[in-house]
Every structure is written in C-alpha cells, then in structure tokens.
Design an enzyme around this catalytic site. Structure first.
Site, PDB file in Angstrom:
ATOM      1  CG  ASP A 158      -1.985   1.177   1.536  1.00  0.00           C
ATOM      2  OD1 ASP A 158      -2.461   1.568   0.397  1.00  0.00           O
ATOM      3  OD2 ASP A 158      -2.053   1.719   2.599  1.00  0.00           O
ATOM      4  CG  LEU A 159       1.241   5.724  -1.770  1.00  0.00           C
ATOM      5  CD1 LEU A 159       3.077   5.820  -1.944  1.00  0.00           C
ATOM      6  CD2 LEU A 159       0.905   6.463  -2.897  1.00  0.00           C
TER       7      LEU A 159
ATOM      8  CE  LYS B 124      -4.342   4.941   9.522  1.00  0.00           C
ATOM      9  NZ  LYS B 124      -3.602   4.024  10.496  1.00  0.00           N
TER      10      LYS B 124
ATOM     11  NE  ARG C 134      -9.633  12.634  -5.066  1.00  0.00           N
ATOM     12  CZ  ARG C 134      -9.028  12.565  -6.267  1.00  0.00           C
ATOM     13  NH1 ARG C 134      -9.657  13.365  -7.114  1.00  0.00           N
ATOM     14  NH2 ARG C 134      -8.109  11.851  -6.575  1.00  0.00           N
TER      15      ARG C 134
ATOM     16  CD  GLU D 206      -4.005  -1.564   2.574  1.00  0.00           C
ATOM     17  OE1 GLU D 206      -4.110  -0.888   3.249  1.00  0.00           O
ATOM     18  OE2 GLU D 206      -4.236  -1.371   1.006  1.00  0.00           O
ATOM     19  CG  ASP D 207      -2.289   2.287   6.626  1.00  0.00           C
ATOM     20  OD1 ASP D 207      -2.641   1.979   5.171  1.00  0.00           O
ATOM     21  OD2 ASP D 207      -2.475   3.422   6.879  1.00  0.00           O
TER      22      ASP D 207
HETATM   23  C1  BG6 Z   1      -5.759   6.406   0.144  1.00  0.00           C
HETATM   24  C2  BG6 Z   1      -5.757   7.078   1.572  1.00  0.00           C
HETATM   25  O1  BG6 Z   1      -4.614   5.630  -0.018  1.00  0.00           O
HETATM   26  O2  BG6 Z   1      -6.294   7.233  -0.763  1.00  0.00           O
HETATM   27  C3  BG6 Z   1      -7.090   7.838   1.757  1.00  0.00           C
HETATM   28  O3  BG6 Z   1      -5.549   6.350   2.661  1.00  0.00           O
HETATM   29  C4  BG6 Z   1      -7.559   8.516   0.553  1.00  0.00           C
HETATM   30  O4  BG6 Z   1      -7.055   8.693   2.849  1.00  0.00           O
HETATM   31  C5  BG6 Z   1      -7.694   7.558  -0.645  1.00  0.00           C
HETATM   32  O5  BG6 Z   1      -8.790   9.177   0.822  1.00  0.00           O
HETATM   33  C6  BG6 Z   1      -7.797   8.367  -2.032  1.00  0.00           C
HETATM   34  O6  BG6 Z   1      -6.920   9.216  -2.236  1.00  0.00           O
HETATM   35  P1  BG6 Z   1      -6.871  10.523  -3.426  1.00  0.00           P
HETATM   36  O7  BG6 Z   1      -5.443  10.817  -3.664  1.00  0.00           O
HETATM   37  O8  BG6 Z   1      -7.295   9.561  -4.697  1.00  0.00           O
HETATM   38  O9  BG6 Z   1      -7.874  11.361  -3.058  1.00  0.00           O
HETATM   39 MG    MG Z   2      -3.066   3.066   3.496  1.00  0.00          MG
END
Ligand code: BG6
Ligand code: MG
Length: 230
Positions: A23-24, A59, A63, A183-184
C-alpha cells in the site's frame, strides 16, 4: 486467522511467495497529515465537524467515500454534482500540499522492506486507493522500485473489494495465493483477504485483526518470516 507481531500458525504445506503488494499512504509514506489538512479545510468551509478520530476512518477509503464519511448526516443536503465539486476542491488543496512532500516523508523501514523483497528476487507492486499515487511516487523518487503500480482508475470497485489486489497480481503474473499484501487500513486488509492473499497489517492489531501478522511499523519487517505462506 489473526496474529500479532510476527506469529502465525502454519497449518498446511507452505507455498513460496512470488510477489509482495505494498500500500502507499500509511505504508510507504506519511501522507495522512496532508489528507487531514485538506479535509479539515473543506469541513471548515462547510461548517461540518471533522477531527483526527474521524480522519482515521478515512484510511484506505477512496475520495468520494471519504467525503461521505466526512459529511455524515449532512450528506443529504448536497447533490452529487456539489459533492463532486467538494471532492475536486479537497483534491486541489491536497495536490498543492504534495509540493512539500519529499524523501523525509518516507516511513521508517519502508525502503529497507522494499529492498529485502527485491534482493530476494520477488516482484513488487504498489497498490493504492489514491488517484495521486503516481505523483506521490515521483515526489519520493521510488517509482522504479515497483514492477507494477495499480490505482483505482483501472478497476471497477475500490478497497475493500478485492479487485485492485487481483489486478496487481495479474500485472505481476503471480497467483493471488502466492502474494503477500502490506496494508495499514482495515479496508485494505479485508480486500487482500478476500483476494486470497497473506496479509501484514501495519498499525493497531485491534483495528487490523483480520491480518495474518500485525507490525507496529515496517522497521519490524523481516521477509524471512513470510517467505513461505499457507
Ligand atoms: C488512500 C488514503 O490511500 O487514498 C485515503 O488512505 C484517501 O485517505 C484515498 O482518501 C484516495 O486518495 P486520493 O489521492 O485519490 O484522493
Ligand atoms: Mg493506506
């Protein structure tokens, strides 16, 4: 089966690993504070309550799903088009804040864990719920350490559905049951388990109770402990 800090009960002949899925946000890089700042700004502009506890539940959630959690009962006050505009605005602020992101934001142990995996000849994938994953990887200068990068743009359903993890395994040409995911977020752990993969959770064992192992952070990652999975 759940276990904490490196214990796992082996009940069948072990299978060797082919690939590791990282995971990122929250595993490779600490972006939670940047998401939090952008969501807080949006919540303030809407006079909606938002705090760090609620932020924790975002988490791994995409979006628009995150926006729904932030709005809670206020959700019904807004049309889908208005919500899309809100999500776009939050993303604009979040992307602006990525200018300050750098190698200092890489989480402890993440680079070493990646190196252990690559040195062992296993494949690596970056699997993120974030549509900004490529931008973040570029800011960190680690994109070339992954054999595949998979974000939600190519899959029908986001985490906790298994789709994104199955897509990553396909890109690595690895059977799902030869993959280990890290994963977190509870949503990510759940998706990996449904995909049939072994899972390391990073964070709170109570929240990540579905994981096979739970580590407080990646400085505790020892690939030799997971080289064979059941
Ligand atoms: C996840 C995060 O990796 O990506 C979330 O843990 C975030 O907090 C989700 O809402 C979507 O991210 P982005 O950058 O597409 O808005
Ligand atoms: Mg994560």
């Amino acid at each position: 089966m759940s276990a904490v800090a490196g214990t796992r009960h082996v009940s069948a002949a072990p299978r060797p690993l082919t690939g590791v899925l990282f995971d990122l946000d929250g595993v490779i890089v600490d972006t939670a504070k940047l998401h939090y700042t952008a969501w807080s700004r949006l919540a303030q502009s809407l006079s909606v309550h938002f705090d760090e506890v609620l932020n924790q539940s975002l988490k791994g959630v995409d979006r628009l799903g995150s926006l729904e959690l932030l709005l809670g009962p206020h959700s019904r006050r807004f049309t889908l088009a208005e919500k899309q505009k809100m999500a776009d605005l939050k993303n604009h602020w979040y992307v602006e804040s990525l200018c300050d992101l750098g190698t200092d934001d890489i989480l402890p142990g993440a680079l070493d864990a990646l190196e252990q995996v690559r040195q062992a000849g296993l494949k690596t994938a970056l699997v993120s719920a974030s549509r900004n994953a490529t931008t973040v990887l570029d800011r960190l200068g680690v994109a070339e350490r992954f054999d595949a990068v998979v974000d939600p743009s190519g899959v029908a359903r986001g985490k906790p559905a298994p789709d994104i993890f199955i897509a990553a395994a396909q890109e690595l040409e690895a059977a799902p049951d030869r993959c280990l995911g890290i994963e977190d977020a509870a949503a990510g752990v759940a998706g990996l388990k449904v995909a049939g993969m072994a899972v390391i959770g990073v964070g709170d064992p109570l929240v990540l109770h579905e994981a096979d192992w739970v580590l407080p952070d990646l400085t505790h990652f020892r690939l030799s402990a997971y080289r064979s999975i059941t």
